[in-house]
Design a protein around this motif. Sequence first.
Motif, PDB file in Angstrom:
ATOM      1  N   LEU A  10     -10.208  -2.039  -1.750  1.00 26.63           N
ATOM      2  CA  LEU A  10      -9.674  -1.922  -0.387  1.00 26.63           C
ATOM      3  C   LEU A  10      -8.227  -1.454  -0.422  1.00 26.63           C
ATOM      4  O   LEU A  10      -7.841  -0.534   0.309  1.00 26.63           O
ATOM      5  N   VAL A  11      -7.406  -2.082  -1.270  1.00 33.80           N
ATOM      6  CA  VAL A  11      -5.996  -1.723  -1.358  1.00 33.80           C
ATOM      7  C   VAL A  11      -5.848  -0.257  -1.771  1.00 33.80           C
ATOM      8  O   VAL A  11      -5.082   0.497  -1.160  1.00 33.80           O
ATOM      9  N   LYS A  12      -6.596   0.159  -2.779  1.00 29.45           N
ATOM     10  CA  LYS A  12      -6.505   1.556  -3.240  1.00 29.45           C
ATOM     11  C   LYS A  12      -6.994   2.532  -2.174  1.00 29.45           C
ATOM     12  O   LYS A  12      -6.407   3.602  -1.996  1.00 29.45           O
ATOM     13  N   THR A  13      -8.050   2.187  -1.469  1.00 26.56           N
ATOM     14  CA  THR A  13      -8.581   3.069  -0.417  1.00 26.56           C
ATOM     15  C   THR A  13      -7.549   3.269   0.686  1.00 26.56           C
ATOM     16  O   THR A  13      -7.310   4.398   1.133  1.00 26.56           O
ATOM     17  N   ILE A  14      -6.935   2.181   1.119  1.00 21.43           N
ATOM     18  CA  ILE A  14      -5.926   2.284   2.181  1.00 21.43           C
ATOM     19  C   ILE A  14      -4.683   3.021   1.674  1.00 21.43           C
ATOM     20  O   ILE A  14      -4.120   3.861   2.382  1.00 21.43           O
ATOM     21  N   ASN A  15      -4.253   2.728   0.442  1.00 24.71           N
ATOM     22  CA  ASN A  15      -3.133   3.475  -0.148  1.00 24.71           C
ATOM     23  C   ASN A  15      -3.419   4.972  -0.168  1.00 24.71           C
ATOM     24  O   ASN A  15      -2.577   5.790   0.207  1.00 24.71           O
ATOM     25  N   ASN A  16      -4.602   5.344  -0.627  1.00 23.23           N
ATOM     26  CA  ASN A  16      -4.955   6.766  -0.722  1.00 23.23           C
ATOM     27  C   ASN A  16      -5.017   7.428   0.650  1.00 23.23           C
ATOM     28  O   ASN A  16      -4.611   8.583   0.800  1.00 23.23           O
ATOM     29  N   ALA A  17      -5.514   6.709   1.642  1.00 23.88           N
ATOM     30  CA  ALA A  17      -5.547   7.263   2.998  1.00 23.88           C
ATOM     31  C   ALA A  17      -4.130   7.483   3.522  1.00 23.88           C
ATOM     32  O   ALA A  17      -3.827   8.523   4.114  1.00 23.88           O
ATOM     33  N   ALA A  18      -3.254   6.519   3.295  1.00 25.06           N
ATOM     34  CA  ALA A  18      -1.882   6.615   3.798  1.00 25.06           C
ATOM     35  C   ALA A  18      -1.082   7.720   3.110  1.00 25.06           C
ATOM     36  O   ALA A  18      -0.207   8.325   3.710  1.00 25.06           O
ATOM     37  N   THR A  19      -1.394   7.982   1.845  1.00 27.53           N
ATOM     38  CA  THR A  19      -0.629   8.970   1.071  1.00 27.53           C
ATOM     39  C   THR A  19      -1.293  10.330   1.017  1.00 27.53           C
ATOM     40  O   THR A  19      -0.731  11.260   0.443  1.00 27.53           O
ATOM     41  N   ASP A  20      -2.483  10.434   1.590  1.00 25.76           N
ATOM     42  CA  ASP A  20      -3.280  11.653   1.458  1.00 25.76           C
ATOM     43  C   ASP A  20      -3.436  11.988  -0.028  1.00 25.76           C
ATOM     44  O   ASP A  20      -3.346  13.132  -0.440  1.00 25.76           O
ATOM     45  N   ASP A  21      -3.620  10.925  -0.818  1.00 24.11           N
ATOM     46  CA  ASP A  21      -3.804  10.998  -2.275  1.00 24.11           C
ATOM     47  C   ASP A  21      -2.609  11.559  -3.038  1.00 24.11           C
ATOM     48  O   ASP A  21      -2.758  12.015  -4.178  1.00 24.11           O
ATOM     49  N   LEU A  22      -1.420  11.532  -2.455  1.00 25.66           N
ATOM     50  CA  LEU A  22      -0.221  11.992  -3.164  1.00 25.66           C
ATOM     51  C   LEU A  22       0.155  10.965  -4.226  1.00 25.66           C
ATOM     52  O   LEU A  22       0.424   9.805  -3.926  1.00 25.66           O
ATOM     53  N   LYS A  23       0.154  11.395  -5.480  1.00 22.29           N
ATOM     54  CA  LYS A  23       0.495  10.535  -6.609  1.00 22.29           C
ATOM     55  C   LYS A  23       1.840  10.965  -7.186  1.00 22.29           C
ATOM     56  O   LYS A  23       2.176  12.144  -7.196  1.00 22.29           O
ATOM     57  N   PRO A  24       2.604  10.020  -7.723  1.00 27.83           N
ATOM     58  CA  PRO A  24       3.859  10.386  -8.385  1.00 27.83           C
ATOM     59  C   PRO A  24       3.588  11.205  -9.645  1.00 27.83           C
ATOM     60  O   PRO A  24       2.567  11.026 -10.309  1.00 27.83           O
ATOM     61  N   ASP A  25       4.525  12.069  -9.978  1.00 22.18           N
ATOM     62  CA  ASP A  25       4.459  12.792 -11.241  1.00 22.18           C
ATOM     63  C   ASP A  25       4.908  11.889 -12.386  1.00 22.18           C
ATOM     64  O   ASP A  25       4.490  12.059 -13.530  1.00 22.18           O
ATOM     65  N   LEU A  26       5.792  10.945 -12.061  1.00 20.75           N
ATOM     66  CA  LEU A  26       6.348  10.049 -13.062  1.00 20.75           C
ATOM     67  C   LEU A  26       6.712   8.733 -12.387  1.00 20.75           C
ATOM     68  O   LEU A  26       7.318   8.732 -11.310  1.00 20.75           O
ATOM     69  N   THR A  27       6.330   7.623 -13.015  1.00 19.52           N
ATOM     70  CA  THR A  27       6.691   6.303 -12.510  1.00 19.52           C
ATOM     71  C   THR A  27       7.397   5.532 -13.617  1.00 19.52           C
ATOM     72  O   THR A  27       6.917   5.475 -14.741  1.00 19.52           O
ATOM     73  N   PHE A  28       8.532   4.946 -13.263  1.00 21.97           N
ATOM     74  CA  PHE A  28       9.252   4.058 -14.165  1.00 21.97           C
ATOM     75  C   PHE A  28       8.964   2.631 -13.744  1.00 21.97           C
ATOM     76  O   PHE A  28       9.215   2.267 -12.591  1.00 21.97           O
ATOM     77  N   LEU A  64      -1.621  -3.239   5.792  1.00 20.57           N
ATOM     78  CA  LEU A  64      -1.672  -2.163   6.779  1.00 20.57           C
ATOM     79  C   LEU A  64      -0.273  -1.762   7.260  1.00 20.57           C
ATOM     80  O   LEU A  64       0.005  -0.578   7.470  1.00 20.57           O
ATOM     81  N   MET A  65       0.615  -2.738   7.410  1.00 18.82           N
ATOM     82  CA  MET A  65       1.984  -2.431   7.833  1.00 18.82           C
ATOM     83  C   MET A  65       2.717  -1.620   6.767  1.00 18.82           C
ATOM     84  O   MET A  65       3.408  -0.644   7.082  1.00 18.82           O
ATOM     85  N   PHE A  66       2.580  -2.020   5.495  1.00 22.31           N
ATOM     86  CA  PHE A  66       3.208  -1.247   4.417  1.00 22.31           C
ATOM     87  C   PHE A  66       2.681   0.182   4.404  1.00 22.31           C
ATOM     88  O   PHE A  66       3.435   1.143   4.232  1.00 22.31           O
ATOM     89  N   ASN A  67       1.386   0.332   4.597  1.00 30.13           N
ATOM     90  CA  ASN A  67       0.806   1.668   4.542  1.00 30.13           C
ATOM     91  C   ASN A  67       1.063   2.479   5.795  1.00 30.13           C
ATOM     92  O   ASN A  67       1.065   3.707   5.743  1.00 30.13           O
ATOM     93  N   THR A  68       1.325   1.835   6.919  1.00 31.06           N
ATOM     94  CA  THR A  68       1.767   2.566   8.105  1.00 31.06           C
ATOM     95  C   THR A  68       3.131   3.179   7.824  1.00 31.06           C
ATOM     96  O   THR A  68       3.365   4.378   8.080  1.00 31.06           O
TER      97      THR A  68
END
Length: 175
Positions: A114-132, A67-71
């Motif tokens: 749970l981790v993905k749900t909280i990540n998606n809530a924190a990012t408003d589903d913003l995904k990278p275009d490219l990940t290295f 939760l702290m990381f996602n805050t």
Amino acid sequence: MGLFITFEGGEGSGKSFQSKALYRNLDKLAIPALLTHEPGGTILGEKLARLLKYSRDTGILPLTELLMFNTSRSQLVNEIIKPELQTGKVVICDRYTDSTIAYQHFARGLDLKLVKTINNAATDDLKPDLTFLLDVPVGVGLGRKSNKKPDRFETENAAFHQKVRVGYLKMAANE
């Protein structure tokens, strides 16, 4: 709309070095770019980063850590990343949601959904275009960090870091 690029990997894999190198090269080419990092990147994020990385003997539970990381992430996405992307900049981020999956799911054992749900809530589903993904053996990565004061994560045992590495490699294979 800009381009969102993230760098992921275990401790000492070279994420910070490579993200800075990309930023410098884009700057030389006069391509508008912004370099940021997680946790941190905002005033609130930097305060949370200090707690997450350097508070000793606080007994931060895995769910609290998630939760702290996602805050921190929510603040960064809404205050910095999205506005910069909307201006057409390339946004480079040293760590993002894959780190949370690797560390909090694969290494800490929290439920993936749970981790993905909280990540998606924190990012408003913003995904990278490219990940290295930068991959190095655990011993090599941790060895690169030996010249500075270790943070909470760097002091975890080798088995923890191996779980993180395996998690990253599994995510990469699935992508």
